[in-house]
Design a protein around this motif. Structure first.
Motif, PDB file in Angstrom:
ATOM      1  N   LYS A   1       0.839  -1.208   0.000  1.00 62.84           N
ATOM      2  CA  LYS A   1       0.000   0.000   0.000  1.00 62.84           C
ATOM      3  C   LYS A   1       0.874   1.257   0.000  1.00 62.84           C
ATOM      4  CE  LYS A   1      -3.910   1.193   2.706  1.00 62.84           C
ATOM      5  NZ  LYS A   1      -4.707   0.884   3.908  1.00 62.84           N
ATOM      6  N   GLU A   2       1.913   1.238   0.816  1.00 64.46           N
ATOM      7  CA  GLU A   2       2.820   2.392   0.891  1.00 64.46           C
ATOM      8  C   GLU A   2       3.566   2.583  -0.434  1.00 64.46           C
ATOM      9  OE1 GLU A   2       3.415   4.975   2.548  1.00 64.46           O
ATOM     10  OE2 GLU A   2       5.446   5.514   1.922  1.00 64.46           O
ATOM     11  N   PHE A   3       4.021   1.491  -1.049  1.00 63.17           N
ATOM     12  CA  PHE A   3       4.759   1.631  -2.315  1.00 63.17           C
ATOM     13  C   PHE A   3       3.826   2.151  -3.417  1.00 63.17           C
ATOM     14  CE2 PHE A   3       7.315  -2.222  -0.566  1.00 63.17           C
ATOM     15  CZ  PHE A   3       7.978  -1.392   0.323  1.00 63.17           C
ATOM     16  N   THR A   4       2.549   1.761  -3.342  1.00 60.48           N
ATOM     17  CA  THR A   4       1.558   2.242  -4.311  1.00 60.48           C
ATOM     18  C   THR A   4       1.237   3.717  -4.059  1.00 60.48           C
ATOM     19  OG1 THR A   4       0.635   0.016  -4.330  1.00 60.48           O
ATOM     20  CG2 THR A   4      -0.713   1.730  -5.318  1.00 60.48           C
ATOM     21  N   ARG A   5       1.140   4.085  -2.789  1.00 64.90           N
ATOM     22  CA  ARG A   5       0.900   5.499  -2.456  1.00 64.90           C
ATOM     23  C   ARG A   5       2.010   6.379  -3.045  1.00 64.90           C
ATOM     24  NH1 ARG A   5       2.656   9.507   0.442  1.00 64.90           N
ATOM     25  NH2 ARG A   5       4.404   8.273   1.240  1.00 64.90           N
ATOM     26  N   ARG A   6       3.258   5.928  -2.905  1.00 66.17           N
ATOM     27  CA  ARG A   6       4.386   6.695  -3.457  1.00 66.17           C
ATOM     28  C   ARG A   6       4.255   6.814  -4.976  1.00 66.17           C
ATOM     29  NH1 ARG A   6       9.255   3.571  -0.166  1.00 66.17           N
ATOM     30  NH2 ARG A   6       8.382   3.884   1.906  1.00 66.17           N
ATOM     31  N   ALA A   7       3.840   5.718  -5.607  1.00 60.75           N
ATOM     32  CA  ALA A   7       3.649   5.731  -7.064  1.00 60.75           C
ATOM     33  C   ALA A   7       2.568   6.744  -7.432  1.00 60.75           C
ATOM     34  CB  ALA A   7       3.270   4.335  -7.555  1.00 60.75           C
ATOM     35  N   ASP A   8       1.501   6.810  -6.615  1.00 60.97           N
ATOM     36  CA  ASP A   8       0.417   7.759  -6.877  1.00 60.97           C
ATOM     37  C   ASP A   8       0.902   9.201  -6.753  1.00 60.97           C
ATOM     38  OD1 ASP A   8      -1.282   5.670  -7.319  1.00 60.97           O
ATOM     39  OD2 ASP A   8      -2.200   5.707  -5.320  1.00 60.97           O
ATOM     40  N   VAL A   9       1.757   9.453  -5.776  1.00 60.51           N
ATOM     41  CA  VAL A   9       2.313  10.811  -5.590  1.00 60.51           C
ATOM     42  C   VAL A   9       3.026  11.232  -6.884  1.00 60.51           C
ATOM     43  CG1 VAL A   9       4.120  12.137  -4.380  1.00 60.51           C
ATOM     44  CG2 VAL A   9       2.558  10.666  -3.074  1.00 60.51           C
ATOM     45  N   ILE A  10       3.846  10.333  -7.411  1.00 59.76           N
ATOM     46  CA  ILE A  10       4.619  10.658  -8.618  1.00 59.76           C
ATOM     47  C   ILE A  10       3.678  10.801  -9.829  1.00 59.76           C
ATOM     48  CG2 ILE A  10       6.455   9.841 -10.175  1.00 59.76           C
ATOM     49  CD1 ILE A  10       7.615   8.361  -7.643  1.00 59.76           C
ATOM     50  N   SER A  11       2.727   9.883  -9.960  1.00 63.24           N
ATOM     51  CA  SER A  11       1.766   9.931 -11.076  1.00 63.24           C
ATOM     52  C   SER A  11       1.039  11.272 -11.117  1.00 63.24           C
ATOM     53  CB  SER A  11       0.713   8.826 -10.933  1.00 63.24           C
ATOM     54  OG  SER A  11       1.312   7.580 -11.004  1.00 63.24           O
ATOM     55  N   GLN A  12       0.590  11.719  -9.947  1.00 57.58           N
ATOM     56  CA  GLN A  12      -0.157  12.988  -9.871  1.00 57.58           C
ATOM     57  C   GLN A  12       0.677  14.151 -10.404  1.00 57.58           C
ATOM     58  OE1 GLN A  12      -3.330  13.704  -9.212  1.00 57.58           O
ATOM     59  NE2 GLN A  12      -3.603  11.485  -9.123  1.00 57.58           N
ATOM     60  N   ILE A  13       1.968  14.131 -10.112  1.00 59.47           N
ATOM     61  CA  ILE A  13       2.839  15.255 -10.493  1.00 59.47           C
ATOM     62  C   ILE A  13       3.100  15.268 -12.008  1.00 59.47           C
ATOM     63  CG2 ILE A  13       5.131  16.308 -10.132  1.00 59.47           C
ATOM     64  CD1 ILE A  13       5.064  15.146  -7.261  1.00 59.47           C
ATOM     65  N   VAL A  14       3.147  14.089 -12.635  1.00 60.30           N
ATOM     66  CA  VAL A  14       3.540  14.046 -14.060  1.00 60.30           C
ATOM     67  C   VAL A  14       2.362  13.804 -15.018  1.00 60.30           C
ATOM     68  CG1 VAL A  14       5.841  13.192 -13.439  1.00 60.30           C
ATOM     69  CG2 VAL A  14       4.066  11.554 -14.100  1.00 60.30           C
TER      70      VAL A  14
ATOM     71  N   MET B   1       1.047  11.153 -21.604  1.00 63.29           N
ATOM     72  CA  MET B   1       1.445  10.338 -20.437  1.00 63.29           C
ATOM     73  C   MET B   1       0.345   9.382 -19.976  1.00 63.29           C
ATOM     74  SD  MET B   1       3.750   9.566 -18.199  1.00 63.29           S
ATOM     75  CE  MET B   1       5.000  10.855 -18.322  1.00 63.29           C
ATOM     76  N   LYS B   2       0.736   8.109 -19.800  1.00 65.66           N
ATOM     77  CA  LYS B   2      -0.168   7.111 -19.207  1.00 65.66           C
ATOM     78  C   LYS B   2       0.584   6.450 -18.059  1.00 65.66           C
ATOM     79  CE  LYS B   2      -3.026   5.728 -23.130  1.00 65.66           C
ATOM     80  NZ  LYS B   2      -2.311   6.499 -24.197  1.00 65.66           N
ATOM     81  N   THR B   3      -0.070   6.335 -16.933  1.00 65.79           N
ATOM     82  CA  THR B   3       0.624   5.722 -15.793  1.00 65.79           C
ATOM     83  C   THR B   3      -0.020   4.380 -15.448  1.00 65.79           C
ATOM     84  OG1 THR B   3      -0.755   6.706 -14.068  1.00 65.79           O
ATOM     85  CG2 THR B   3       1.064   8.042 -14.883  1.00 65.79           C
ATOM     86  N   SER B   4       0.798   3.443 -15.035  1.00 59.99           N
ATOM     87  CA  SER B   4       0.273   2.147 -14.592  1.00 59.99           C
ATOM     88  C   SER B   4       1.191   1.557 -13.537  1.00 59.99           C
ATOM     89  CB  SER B   4       0.128   1.190 -15.781  1.00 59.99           C
ATOM     90  OG  SER B   4       1.392   0.957 -16.349  1.00 59.99           O
TER      91      SER B   4
ATOM     92  N   GLU C   1       8.091  12.860  -3.837  1.00 63.53           N
ATOM     93  CA  GLU C   1       7.785  14.211  -4.323  1.00 63.53           C
ATOM     94  C   GLU C   1       8.944  14.744  -5.178  1.00 63.53           C
ATOM     95  OE1 GLU C   1       7.369  13.086  -1.235  1.00 63.53           O
ATOM     96  OE2 GLU C   1       5.231  13.392  -0.821  1.00 63.53           O
ATOM     97  N   ILE C   2      10.169  14.541  -4.693  1.00 67.23           N
ATOM     98  CA  ILE C   2      11.352  15.029  -5.436  1.00 67.23           C
ATOM     99  C   ILE C   2      11.449  14.306  -6.776  1.00 67.23           C
ATOM    100  CG2 ILE C   2      13.880  15.202  -5.450  1.00 67.23           C
ATOM    101  CD1 ILE C   2      13.741  15.255  -2.343  1.00 67.23           C
ATOM    102  N   VAL C   3      11.271  12.990  -6.757  1.00 67.15           N
ATOM    103  CA  VAL C   3      11.366  12.202  -8.000  1.00 67.15           C
ATOM    104  C   VAL C   3      10.306  12.683  -8.992  1.00 67.15           C
ATOM    105  CG1 VAL C   3      11.097   9.877  -8.985  1.00 67.15           C
ATOM    106  CG2 VAL C   3      12.425  10.194  -6.889  1.00 67.15           C
ATOM    107  N   GLY C   4       9.083  12.880  -8.516  1.00 68.25           N
ATOM    108  CA  GLY C   4       8.003  13.359  -9.382  1.00 68.25           C
ATOM    109  C   GLY C   4       8.347  14.710 -10.003  1.00 68.25           C
ATOM    110  N   ARG C   5       8.792  15.626  -9.172  1.00 68.68           N
ATOM    111  CA  ARG C   5       9.103  16.977  -9.673  1.00 68.68           C
ATOM    112  C   ARG C   5      10.264  16.957 -10.661  1.00 68.68           C
ATOM    113  NH1 ARG C   5       7.978  18.742  -4.267  1.00 68.68           N
ATOM    114  NH2 ARG C   5      10.197  18.825  -3.749  1.00 68.68           N
TER     115      ARG C   5
END
Ligand SMILES: *Cc1c(COP(=O)(O)O)cnc(C)c1O
Length: 428
Positions: A316-329, A335-338, A413-417
């Motif tokens: 769940k935590e690893f998916t949450r992090r993925a969602d943070v990055i997806s939202q930013i990009v 762009m398609k995220t999966s 957040e940093i990775v997404g930005r």
């Protein structure tokens, strides 16, 4: 530093530092030598006062958006494991006593008969081979590898399970006998067979776990399985010994998040005892595979940390992090995220960012290169831009792949930005 620290309370340590730097400024030798300081009881502030040797050596720090790759120093130990390592560093102990107790403790926690804290999964495979040679030949650790050429020395492996870690077997002077079909496999056993090796995440090979075990055990030959990167799920730490594998290796520094130069050999007690006999400090094939007291303790502490975690909470935590990055990009054109979770090794959700390089103006490998040149450097998963499926990942010719599980707090957040900023450069 020309005034004492202004906290009002002058600790012995801060006074020493202040007074010594004053004396140094005046060109006077310090009254209290640094060796006296070295023998003093460690101050509780030691950790916070530690020198940043990466900075001192000019080594860039990394944001690990790749995963537990050896070349990226695999995992960062959780704080409670880091503290256990620092605590172990303060006192000498008898190495063999520590090895024995650590093995017993790990075996009990991981529900197997015996365990050795090794210098990594590769070294566990060497010690497993040495144990099987010793067992089959009634040989001692000192005979390996010099006398192995004239002993029982054959290890049976499926052709699809051959890999770079075969070197860990060859180190003992053993040979590999390759098989493909079940018929080959049955015929491969003879009076020289000492063991079999099964590469768990190979995702190929005609013979499955159960059949593999059954045929070998009919010939009384022990089976080793390499599950180095195959945790999570946490239950894999007892699954393979439970299935009947005589020996199982795991990498300590990958998903388990122990020290990178530690690992586990788990299995039948008579074999793990023989593995101990070839291990450092005994003068056998494992002499050069020293695991220091700090890393033995770190490995045990990592097991304690891990079995308090849950697969669901981690995923769940690893998916949450993925969602943070997806939202930013997500508003980058095309762009398609999966999310993709590999089947066996690195079985955690990975973020896949797919876009049209012709529209965005940069290929995935160009993006990867630009992220790498930052400070701190950002490493994406190596399957980024790859035209071929491999290591459990699909082909990703038009995708950036982000392994989120090794990111530290604040890094998604940093990775997404940074990904967003780099992708925007392509528009220019
Ligand atoms: C990483 C890995 C190893 C080696 O692990 P170390 O702990 O680095 O020695 C061995 N086998 C497989 C399948 C691996 O993925």
């Amino acid at each position: 530093m020309s005034t004492p620290p202004d906290s009002g309370i002058l600790t012995r340590r801060s006074f020493l530092q202040w007074s010594q730097s004053m004396l140094a400024m005046l060109g006077v030798a310090p009254l209290v030598s640094s060796s006296a300081e070295a023998f003093a009881a460690p101050a509780s502030s030691d950790a916070s006062a530690a020198t940043d040797y990466y900075a001192k050596l000019g080594v860039k720090k990394m944001i690990n958006a790749a995963g537990t790759y050896t070349m990226f120093t695999a995992a960062v130990m959780p704080p409670q494991v880091q503290r256990a390592v620092a605590e172990a560093a303060k006192h000498p102990v008898h190495l063999k006593e520590l090895q024995t107790r650590a093995g017993e403790y790990v075996a009990q926690k991981l529900r197997c008969e015996g365990a050795v804290v090794t210098c990594g999964a590769s070294s566990a495979l060497t010690l497993a081979t040495a144990a099987c040679i010793a067992s089959a030949n009634n040989a001692t650790a000192e005979d390996i590898p010099q006398k192995v050429g004239s002993m029982k020395n054959e290890v049976v492996v499926q052709k699809a399970h051959r890999y770079g870690y075969d070197h860990a077997i060859f180190l003992c002077g053993a040979k590999i006998v390759e098989v493909e079909t079940l018929e080959d496999y049955k015929r491969a056993f003879n009076e020289k067979t000492i063991m079999t090796n099964f590469f768990n995440s190979a995702g190929a090979g005609e013979i499955g776990h159960e059949q593999w075990l059954q045929v070998a055990h009919e010939h009384n030959v022990p089976c080793h399985i390499d599950a180095a990167a195959d945790m999570p799920p946490i239950s894999n730490l007892w699954k393979y010994t439970g299935m009947g594998f005589d020996l199982v290796c795991f990498s300590g520094g990958k998903g388990i998040r122990g020290p990178q130069n530690a690992g586990l050999l788990l299995g039948k007690k008579h074999l793990t005892d023989l593995a101990h006999a070839s291990n450092n400090p005994n003068e056998g094939v494992g002499r050069g595979m020293k695991v220091a007291k700090e890393q033995i303790v770190g490995m045990v502490a990592a097991i304690d940390w891990l079995i308090e975690q849950s697969d669901e909470t981690m995923a769940k935590e690893f998916t949450r992090r993925a969602d943070v990055i997806s939202q930013i990009v997500k508003d980058i054109p095309t762009m398609k995220t999966s999310i993709f979770t590999p089947e066996v090794a690195n079985h955690v959700p990975h973020l896949i960012l797919t876009y049209d390089p012709a529209v965005v103006g940069l290929t995935p490998n160009e993006v990867q290169q630009r992220l790498r040149s930052l400070d701190p450097t950002i490493e994406l998963n190596p399957s980024t831009g790859s035209p071929h499926a491999g290591n459990g990942m699909p082909a990703c010719p038009n995708s950036l792949v982000v392994g989120t599980w090794m990111l530290l707090p604040g890094e998604p957040e940093i990775v997404g930005r940074q990904i967003r900023a780099v992708l925007k450069q392509g528009e220019a």
